[in-house]
Design a protein around this motif. Sequence first.
Motif, PDB file in Angstrom:
ATOM      1  N   LYS A  21       0.856  -1.192   0.000  1.00 39.00           N
ATOM      2  CA  LYS A  21       0.000   0.000   0.000  1.00 39.00           C
ATOM      3  C   LYS A  21       0.886   1.234   0.000  1.00 39.00           C
ATOM      4  CE  LYS A  21      -3.763  -2.353   2.202  1.00 39.00           C
ATOM      5  NZ  LYS A  21      -5.135  -2.110   2.373  1.00 39.00           N
ATOM      6  N   LYS A  22       1.369   1.575  -1.167  1.00 38.88           N
ATOM      7  CA  LYS A  22       2.353   2.641  -1.287  1.00 38.88           C
ATOM      8  C   LYS A  22       1.813   3.795  -2.121  1.00 38.88           C
ATOM      9  CE  LYS A  22       6.070  -0.615  -0.732  1.00 38.88           C
ATOM     10  NZ  LYS A  22       7.149  -1.329  -1.318  1.00 38.88           N
ATOM     11  N   LEU A  23       1.380   4.817  -1.437  1.00 39.24           N
ATOM     12  CA  LEU A  23       0.878   6.014  -2.104  1.00 39.24           C
ATOM     13  C   LEU A  23       1.990   6.749  -2.849  1.00 39.24           C
ATOM     14  CD1 LEU A  23      -1.660   7.774  -2.486  1.00 39.24           C
ATOM     15  CD2 LEU A  23      -1.004   8.991  -0.413  1.00 39.24           C
ATOM     16  N   SER A  24       3.221   6.533  -2.435  1.00 41.38           N
ATOM     17  CA  SER A  24       4.346   7.249  -3.054  1.00 41.38           C
ATOM     18  C   SER A  24       4.471   6.970  -4.553  1.00 41.38           C
ATOM     19  CB  SER A  24       5.653   6.901  -2.349  1.00 41.38           C
ATOM     20  OG  SER A  24       5.887   5.516  -2.391  1.00 41.38           O
ATOM     21  N   LYS A  70      -5.115   7.743  -3.557  1.00 36.25           N
ATOM     22  CA  LYS A  70      -6.085   7.375  -2.516  1.00 36.25           C
ATOM     23  C   LYS A  70      -7.167   6.462  -3.085  1.00 36.25           C
ATOM     24  CE  LYS A  70      -5.085   9.398   1.404  1.00 36.25           C
ATOM     25  NZ  LYS A  70      -4.783   8.597   2.572  1.00 36.25           N
ATOM     26  N   LEU A  71      -7.637   6.774  -4.286  1.00 30.64           N
ATOM     27  CA  LEU A  71      -8.643   5.928  -4.933  1.00 30.64           C
ATOM     28  C   LEU A  71      -8.064   4.543  -5.236  1.00 30.64           C
ATOM     29  CD1 LEU A  71     -11.454   5.635  -6.198  1.00 30.64           C
ATOM     30  CD2 LEU A  71     -10.516   6.631  -8.293  1.00 30.64           C
ATOM     31  N   GLY A  72      -6.820   4.495  -5.689  1.00 29.78           N
ATOM     32  CA  GLY A  72      -6.163   3.206  -5.948  1.00 29.78           C
ATOM     33  C   GLY A  72      -6.023   2.377  -4.687  1.00 29.78           C
ATOM     34  N   LEU A  73      -5.687   3.026  -3.569  1.00 28.86           N
ATOM     35  CA  LEU A  73      -5.595   2.293  -2.291  1.00 28.86           C
ATOM     36  C   LEU A  73      -6.961   1.770  -1.870  1.00 28.86           C
ATOM     37  CD1 LEU A  73      -3.157   4.576  -0.249  1.00 28.86           C
ATOM     38  CD2 LEU A  73      -2.674   2.324  -1.248  1.00 28.86           C
ATOM     39  N   LYS A  74      -7.988   2.572  -2.101  1.00 31.35           N
ATOM     40  CA  LYS A  74      -9.351   2.134  -1.747  1.00 31.35           C
ATOM     41  C   LYS A  74      -9.769   0.928  -2.593  1.00 31.35           C
ATOM     42  CE  LYS A  74     -13.831   4.048  -0.690  1.00 31.35           C
ATOM     43  NZ  LYS A  74     -14.573   5.281  -0.476  1.00 31.35           N
ATOM     44  N   LEU A  75      -9.473   0.992  -3.884  1.00 37.23           N
ATOM     45  CA  LEU A  75      -9.781  -0.137  -4.780  1.00 37.23           C
ATOM     46  C   LEU A  75      -8.998  -1.380  -4.368  1.00 37.23           C
ATOM     47  CD1 LEU A  75      -9.825   1.672  -8.236  1.00 37.23           C
ATOM     48  CD2 LEU A  75     -11.799   0.776  -6.981  1.00 37.23           C
ATOM     49  N   LYS A  76      -7.745  -1.187  -3.988  1.00 38.44           N
ATOM     50  CA  LYS A  76      -6.902  -2.299  -3.568  1.00 38.44           C
ATOM     51  C   LYS A  76      -7.455  -2.954  -2.302  1.00 38.44           C
ATOM     52  CE  LYS A  76      -2.496  -2.198  -4.085  1.00 38.44           C
ATOM     53  NZ  LYS A  76      -1.057  -2.275  -4.098  1.00 38.44           N
ATOM     54  N   SER A  77      -7.910  -2.133  -1.351  1.00 34.46           N
ATOM     55  CA  SER A  77      -8.435  -2.700  -0.106  1.00 34.46           C
ATOM     56  C   SER A  77      -9.756  -3.432  -0.346  1.00 34.46           C
ATOM     57  CB  SER A  77      -8.598  -1.625   0.969  1.00 34.46           C
ATOM     58  OG  SER A  77      -9.617  -0.716   0.620  1.00 34.46           O
ATOM     59  N   GLN A  78     -10.515  -3.004  -1.339  1.00 36.69           N
ATOM     60  CA  GLN A  78     -11.773  -3.692  -1.669  1.00 36.69           C
ATOM     61  C   GLN A  78     -11.504  -5.025  -2.365  1.00 36.69           C
ATOM     62  OE1 GLN A  78     -14.076  -0.922  -3.961  1.00 36.69           O
ATOM     63  NE2 GLN A  78     -14.687   0.256  -2.163  1.00 36.69           N
ATOM     64  N   LYS A  79     -10.391  -5.076  -3.107  1.00 38.46           N
ATOM     65  CA  LYS A  79     -10.019  -6.301  -3.825  1.00 38.46           C
ATOM     66  C   LYS A  79      -9.619  -7.397  -2.848  1.00 38.46           C
ATOM     67  CE  LYS A  79      -6.028  -7.021  -5.978  1.00 38.46           C
ATOM     68  NZ  LYS A  79      -4.914  -6.855  -6.897  1.00 38.46           N
ATOM     69  N   ASN A  80      -8.988  -6.999  -1.749  1.00 37.69           N
ATOM     70  CA  ASN A  80      -8.472  -7.991  -0.782  1.00 37.69           C
ATOM     71  C   ASN A  80      -9.518  -8.387   0.179  1.00 37.69           C
ATOM     72  OD1 ASN A  80      -5.994  -7.853  -1.951  1.00 37.69           O
ATOM     73  ND2 ASN A  80      -5.252  -6.267  -0.583  1.00 37.69           N
TER      74      ASN A  80
END
Length: 141
Positions: A84-87, A131-141
């Motif tokens: 989970k790397k926003l950088s 932030k949207l990518g992290l949200k999508l990633k957390s929904q995938k898992n």
Amino acid sequence: MNTILRNLLAIVAGVVIGSIVNMIFITISSSIIPPPDGADVTTTEGLKASMHMFEPKHFIFPFLAHAIGTLVGACITTWLVKGKKLSFAFIIALFFLAGGVASVFMLPSPLWYTVIDLTIAYIPMAYLGGKLGLKLKSQKN
């Protein structure tokens, strides 16, 4: 897959997909907001020569192209990277920001547009896309 390779491919995917989104907006812009009469928007030279005829409405789609292209690219990259790397979203921002800065030197856009474009379309949009990518990633898992 090796983490470094995966992350590099995520960056490439973000740049490519973000660039495609950017070009879609640029391509459809003149059919939605026609350029001024006599303006040649098909070449850099034509844009330089006719930029003085542009009104504020003519800068809407270039701004949207830059902002949404960056947002989508950052979202895709953040979604694809390992962890989970926003950088990584900011790597995409720097790529597109470099293009925006180059555009400022190639095309004589008004100062108000240059300031808005360079301050809003890249870093803030990459942050939101990340932030949207992290949200999508957390929904995938």
